[in-house]
Design a protein around this motif. Sequence first.
Motif, PDB file in Angstrom:
ATOM      1  N   VAL A  37      -5.608 -28.600  48.084  1.00 30.23           N
ATOM      2  CA  VAL A  37      -4.333 -29.240  48.220  1.00 30.23           C
ATOM      3  C   VAL A  37      -3.168 -28.497  48.390  1.00 30.23           C
ATOM      4  O   VAL A  37      -2.205 -28.765  49.321  1.00 30.23           O
ATOM      5  CB  VAL A  37      -3.987 -30.302  47.048  1.00 30.23           C
ATOM      6  N   SER A  38      -2.863 -27.198  47.795  1.00 27.55           N
ATOM      7  CA  SER A  38      -1.637 -26.560  47.924  1.00 27.55           C
ATOM      8  C   SER A  38      -1.775 -25.913  49.337  1.00 27.55           C
ATOM      9  O   SER A  38      -0.731 -25.802  49.860  1.00 27.55           O
ATOM     10  CB  SER A  38      -1.550 -25.404  47.101  1.00 27.55           C
ATOM     11  N   ILE A  92       7.542 -23.241  40.296  1.00 31.09           N
ATOM     12  CA  ILE A  92       6.913 -22.105  39.687  1.00 31.09           C
ATOM     13  C   ILE A  92       5.083 -22.244  39.962  1.00 31.09           C
ATOM     14  O   ILE A  92       4.396 -21.341  40.320  1.00 31.09           O
ATOM     15  CB  ILE A  92       7.054 -21.745  38.287  1.00 31.09           C
ATOM     16  N   VAL A  93       4.915 -23.462  39.981  1.00 35.74           N
ATOM     17  CA  VAL A  93       3.559 -23.828  40.196  1.00 35.74           C
ATOM     18  C   VAL A  93       3.217 -23.551  41.797  1.00 35.74           C
ATOM     19  O   VAL A  93       2.147 -22.866  42.188  1.00 35.74           O
ATOM     20  CB  VAL A  93       3.046 -25.481  39.978  1.00 35.74           C
ATOM     21  N   PHE A  95       4.537 -21.278  43.604  1.00 31.88           N
ATOM     22  CA  PHE A  95       4.624 -19.693  43.746  1.00 31.88           C
ATOM     23  C   PHE A  95       3.304 -19.389  43.250  1.00 31.88           C
ATOM     24  O   PHE A  95       2.782 -18.300  44.037  1.00 31.88           O
ATOM     25  CB  PHE A  95       6.038 -19.245  42.890  1.00 31.88           C
ATOM     26  N   GLY A  96       2.854 -19.650  42.074  1.00 32.95           N
ATOM     27  CA  GLY A  96       1.480 -19.299  41.687  1.00 32.95           C
ATOM     28  C   GLY A  96       0.480 -19.608  42.671  1.00 32.95           C
ATOM     29  O   GLY A  96      -0.667 -18.796  42.824  1.00 32.95           O
ATOM     30  N   SER A  97       0.404 -20.705  43.101  1.00 33.45           N
ATOM     31  CA  SER A  97      -0.625 -21.132  44.228  1.00 33.45           C
ATOM     32  C   SER A  97      -0.540 -20.330  45.149  1.00 33.45           C
ATOM     33  O   SER A  97      -1.637 -19.997  45.945  1.00 33.45           O
ATOM     34  CB  SER A  97      -0.481 -22.692  44.227  1.00 33.45           C
ATOM     35  N   SER A  98       0.538 -19.908  45.550  1.00 40.37           N
ATOM     36  CA  SER A  98       0.658 -19.064  46.644  1.00 40.37           C
ATOM     37  C   SER A  98       0.171 -17.631  46.600  1.00 40.37           C
ATOM     38  O   SER A  98      -0.224 -16.914  47.323  1.00 40.37           O
ATOM     39  CB  SER A  98       2.143 -19.010  47.364  1.00 40.37           C
ATOM     40  N   LEU A  99       0.803 -17.149  45.406  1.00 40.22           N
ATOM     41  CA  LEU A  99       0.265 -15.812  44.705  1.00 40.22           C
ATOM     42  C   LEU A  99      -1.370 -15.874  44.646  1.00 40.22           C
ATOM     43  O   LEU A  99      -1.810 -14.749  44.717  1.00 40.22           O
ATOM     44  CB  LEU A  99       0.818 -15.610  43.634  1.00 40.22           C
TER      45      LEU A  99
END
Length: 144
Positions: A37-38, A92-93, A95-99
């Motif tokens: 989904v991200s 934050i979520v 950014f974490g998904s991208s990271l």
Amino acid sequence: MTIDWANFTPWQSLLGGALIGLAAVVLLVINGRVFGVSGILSTSVFGGGQRGWRIAALIGVFAAPWLYLALGGQLPQANPRSIPVLIIAGLIVGFGSSLGSGCTSGHGVCGISRLSVRSIVATLSFMATGFLTVYIFRHLLGLV
């Protein structure tokens, strides 16, 4: 830990999980794509090929709770949080998904089912981070 038996919904949870799995399989079989989904959201907003199916998938994700309500279901009552806290948490979520090059749907549902070591490690990292965050905020800081 105790189970809130009054709000315990095993059948709805099982059905929801089965529908997520079915959606992932259908997308993989029909389109050859993983249901992350991200990634779908990111490429729909910031550009990418084949936007039609991506937008249709996002409409399905956002319409599902409304359809569930229309069919007589009840959504669980969430603890209200302030809008700034929700925005910060969402960023934050994201950014974490991208990271992490993906999210729980891409890595957790699709990657683990394909026995991807990268996805298994990513999902274990997501879960460990979530557990640690809840422990710190609830038990050490008493904020939630």
